[in-house]
Design a protein around this motif. Sequence first.
Motif, short mmCIF file in Angstrom:
data_model
loop_
_atom_site.label_atom_id
_atom_site.label_comp_id
_atom_site.label_asym_id
_atom_site.label_seq_id
_atom_site.Cartn_x
_atom_site.Cartn_y
_atom_site.Cartn_z
N PHE A 76 0.83 -1.20 0.00
CA PHE A 76 0.00 0.00 0.00
C PHE A 76 0.86 1.24 0.00
O PHE A 76 2.04 1.20 0.34
N GLN A 77 0.25 2.37 -0.35
CA GLN A 77 0.98 3.63 -0.34
C GLN A 77 1.38 4.01 1.08
O GLN A 77 2.50 4.40 1.34
N ASP A 78 0.41 3.89 1.98
CA ASP A 78 0.62 4.42 3.31
C ASP A 78 1.24 3.37 4.21
O ASP A 78 0.55 2.66 4.92
N SER A 80 2.77 3.59 6.90
CA SER A 80 2.60 3.74 8.35
C SER A 80 1.30 3.10 8.81
O SER A 80 1.14 2.79 9.97
N ARG A 81 0.36 2.91 7.89
CA ARG A 81 -0.89 2.30 8.30
C ARG A 81 -0.96 0.84 7.87
O ARG A 81 -1.92 0.15 8.19
N SER A 82 0.02 0.39 7.12
CA SER A 82 -0.05 -1.00 6.67
C SER A 82 0.91 -1.90 7.45
O SER A 82 0.67 -3.07 7.65
N LEU A 83 2.00 -1.30 7.95
CA LEU A 83 2.85 -2.06 8.87
C LEU A 83 2.26 -1.93 10.27
O LEU A 83 1.67 -0.91 10.60
N TYR A 84 2.44 -2.97 11.08
CA TYR A 84 1.90 -2.91 12.44
C TYR A 84 2.94 -2.30 13.38
O TYR A 84 4.02 -2.87 13.56
N PRO A 85 2.64 -1.15 13.96
CA PRO A 85 3.66 -0.46 14.76
C PRO A 85 4.03 -1.21 16.04
O PRO A 85 5.03 -0.88 16.67
N ASP C 153 -7.51 0.94 12.40
CA ASP C 153 -7.27 1.47 11.07
C ASP C 153 -7.71 0.47 10.00
O ASP C 153 -7.38 -0.71 10.06
N GLN C 155 -6.76 0.09 7.05
CA GLN C 155 -5.68 -0.53 6.30
C GLN C 155 -4.99 -1.64 7.09
O GLN C 155 -4.51 -2.60 6.52
N HIS C 156 -4.96 -1.50 8.42
CA HIS C 156 -4.44 -2.60 9.24
C HIS C 156 -5.28 -3.85 9.02
O HIS C 156 -4.76 -4.96 8.92
N THR C 159 -4.77 -5.23 5.40
CA THR C 159 -3.51 -5.95 5.30
C THR C 159 -3.68 -7.36 5.85
O THR C 159 -3.21 -8.33 5.25
N ARG C 173 -3.21 -10.39 16.98
CA ARG C 173 -2.07 -9.66 16.43
C ARG C 173 -2.43 -8.30 15.89
O ARG C 173 -1.57 -7.46 15.70
N TRP C 254 5.28 1.42 21.87
CA TRP C 254 5.13 1.60 20.41
C TRP C 254 4.17 2.72 20.09
O TRP C 254 4.34 3.47 19.14
N ALA C 258 5.20 5.82 18.02
CA ALA C 258 4.61 5.91 16.70
C ALA C 258 3.92 7.26 16.53
O ALA C 258 3.90 7.85 15.46
N THR C 262 5.00 10.43 13.62
CA THR C 262 4.14 10.72 12.46
C THR C 262 3.41 12.04 12.63
O THR C 262 3.26 12.51 13.72
#
Lengths: 258, 257, 262
Positions: A76-78, A80-85, C153, C155-156, C159, C173, C254, C258, C262
Motif C-alpha cells: 500500500f501507499q501508506d 505507516s498504516r499497513s505495517l503494524y507499529p 485502522d 488498512q491494518h 492488510t 495480532r 510503540w 509511533a 508521524t
Amino acid sequence: MLEITDLVHSYGSHRVLDGVSIRAAEGELVCVVGPSGCGKSTLLRSVAGLIRPTGGRVLIGGQPVDRIPDNLAVVFQDYSRSLYPWMTAANNVALPLRRRGLDRRRRREAATAALDQVGLADAADKYPWEMSGGMQQRVSIARALAYRPSLLLMDEPFGSVDAQTREDLEDLVLRVCAHHGMTTLLITHDIDESVYVGDRVVVLTRSPARVAADLPVGLGDSRDQIATRQLDAFVRLRAEVGRLVRGGSSTSTVLEKH
Amino acid sequence: MEHARVLRGVAGVAGFLAAAEVVGATGLIDDRFLPRMSTILRGAAELLVDQEFLADARASLAAWGLGLLLTVAVSVPAGLALGALPPVERAVRPLIEFLRPIPSVAIIPLAILIFSDNLHLRVAVIVYAASWPIVINTIYALRDVDPLAKETLRSFGFGPMSVLLRVALPSAAPFIATGIRVAAGTAVILVVSAELLAGGAEGIGIYITEAASGNRMDLMLGAALWAGLFGVLSNTALVAVERRLFRWHDVRTGAAR
Amino acid sequence: MNVIRAVGRLWLVPVTLVVWEVATRAAEQPFFPPPSATLARMGEMWLSGPPAHLLLTEQAMDDFGPSLARLFAGWALAAVLGVAAGIAIGCSPRLSGYLDPLIHLGRAVPPPLLVPFFLALLKLSTPAQLTTIVFGIIWPILLNTIDGTRTVDRQHLETARIFGFSTAQRLTRVIVPAAMPKIFAGLRLALSLALILLIIAEILAGSGGLGYRLLTAQRTYLYTDMWGCLVVLGLLGYLLNSAFLLMERRVLAWHRNARQTT
C-alpha cells in the motif's frame, strides 16, 4: 496470468470503473497510470478481492477472484498504516508466513532473507517507528516478497517518500520483480515513474475510468535512473502518456514506433 | 441507517426485557430477591405516582442542581486563574495531585461531622469532588490555546485581560463544557452516596434504603432505573448543548471524558 | 540541581502543612487534628509492627489486605469481562446496535444505589462488594474497548485480509494491539473508580477493610484515625495511578513513539 475483463464498479449511482480490461502476462510489470481520483485504487481493490466489483470479471492464473486470493500480495501507499507499529520489522514480515505452514524458525529465516533482499538485514529487530519512510516501505516490500505471491499489487507504493528514496525504491522493485519473475500491477499517478518502471503502461481516463491506451514500453530490462530517462524513446513515451492522462487522444506516431 | 440503528436499539431493549422475564418465569431465581422484570417495571411505573418517591427524587435533584451550579461557579474561575497564571499553577499542582486521588466518597464521613444540614452536606461534597474535572480541563484548555491567536491580538495592542476574554476563553470553552459534563455524572454518584451514608429525611438514596429495609426489591430497582434514565437524559442534553454552542469547534477528541 | 528544582516545585506542600498544623493547634477543634498527630497515629496504627513483617501491624494487614484484594479482584474481573465483551461488540456493528441503549443506561445508573440491592440479593458482604465494583467500573472499560476495536485502522485490517490472517491471528495480532491504547485508558479510569466504589461498598456493606475502618473511626469519635484513613486513601489512589501509568508506558511504548514520529 492476470485477466481483467470489462470491470465495472459503482458506488451507489456514482460510476467509477466503466469497463476496464487489462491483461498481464506471467512475469510482466504493468503500470496503471491515470489522473488523481480516476478509480485506480478501486481497480486495485477489485483485483485484490477487497471489494466485489459491480460487473466484469477478474481472473488470476485462470481462477476467478471471488474472495481474497492466497497467491497475491499488496504493497500500500501508506506504509505507516499497513505495517503494524507494535511489531518489529522481522515480525511484520514473518507473521503472514504462518499461512504458508512454516514453523517459527523457517518463518524467521524467510523474513531475514527478504529483509536482506531489500537491504535491511540490520533492521530486523527495529520497530517501524524507528525507521524512515523509505525503510518502512522497504519492509512492506519485503513482507510481500517473503509471502512469495504469484501476483504483486502495488498501490502508489512510492507516493509518500522523498524523490531520492523514490528512485532507490523504483530500482529495488525492478530488481526484485525480475529476480522472482513476479507478475506485478503497479498503480501510480506519476507518468515518469510508470514509463521508467513498467514493461507496459495502461493509461486510464478521467472518472469513470476506461482504458485510454495500452502502451508497450520497450526500453529493455536494464534501466538506469539517469541514462534511461535521457533516451529519446523514454522522453517520447513520457510525453505521449502525459497527453493521454490529460485527456488528449493518442497520436498514432508513437504507437507505430513500437 | 439512523432508522435501522434506532430499530435495533429498541429491539435490543425489548429482547433484554423479554429474556429477563423468561428467566424469571422459569423460577430458577427466587423472585423474592430478584423480582421478575414485569414486577420491576410495574414498580418503576408505580413510583411515578408515589408522592413519597417524587418528593425524594425532587430533593436529590435539587441537591444535584445546586451542587453542580456552585461547582461551576467555583471551579471555572479557579481553573481560569490557574490556567492564566502558570507560576501559581506550578505551585498549587502538587497539592492538587495529592488531593485529587483521594476517593471522593471517603470525604463524606468528614463532611458529616462538619455539616449538620443534609442539603449543605450534599452540596459541599459535590463541590469538592466534582470540581476536579472542570478545574483540570480548564487549566489544560488554557494551556492549549493557539499561541498565534494570542500573539495576533497582542500585536494589535490588546492587553492581557482582553486576550484572555477574547481568545483564551472562547477556545477553552468546549473543554470546560466537557469538564462540566463529566462533573455532572460525578455529582449524581456523590448525591446518592451522601444520602446512603449520611441518611437524612429526603433523597432518592433514602428512598432506596427504606425500600431495602422493607424488602421491596422491585421499588429499589425501579428507583435505580429512574436514576439511570435521568443520567442518560442529562448527559444527552449536555452533549446536545455542547454541539449547538460549539459548532465552530473542530472535533478534537481525546480530551478528558 | 534536582533538589533545588524539587524544592521550587513542592514548596507549597510544606507551607500548607505548617499552616494547617498551626491552625489546627490553635483551633483545638476535635474534628480537625493537627497533621503531626494524624501522622503519628498512622504510624502507630499501621507501621509499628515487627520488622519481619516490614513493620506492618496486624491492623494494617486487616485494613489493607481485604481492601486491596477486593479492589484488584473486582478490577481484574471487570477488565476480563469488559475487554472480552467490548471486543465482541466492537467487531460487530449489528451487536452494538442492539446493545447500545442498554449499555448507556447501565452506565448511567449510579452504582452506589445498587449496593443495598446487591447486599439483599447476595446476602454476603464480599460478593456484594465485588459485584458493586464490577458493575460500576465495567462501563468505561467496555466503552473504551468498543471504541478502540471499532476504530482500528482500515488498512491494518485490509492488510490482515490480504495476507490471509486467521481469525485468531487477526484478533490477537491486529485488533487487540491496535485497540490497546484505548483499552488502557479505560482500565486506568476504572482503577480510580474502583477505589471509590470499594470505599462506598465497604462503608455500606462492610465487614473489615479501609472503608469500614473509616466509618467506624468516624462513628466512634476517633477523628485522628479517620484522618489517617483519608490520607492513606489519597496515597493509595496516587500510588495505584502512578503504578498503572508506569506499566502503560512500558506496554504501549510503540504507541507513544509511533505518535511522536508521524
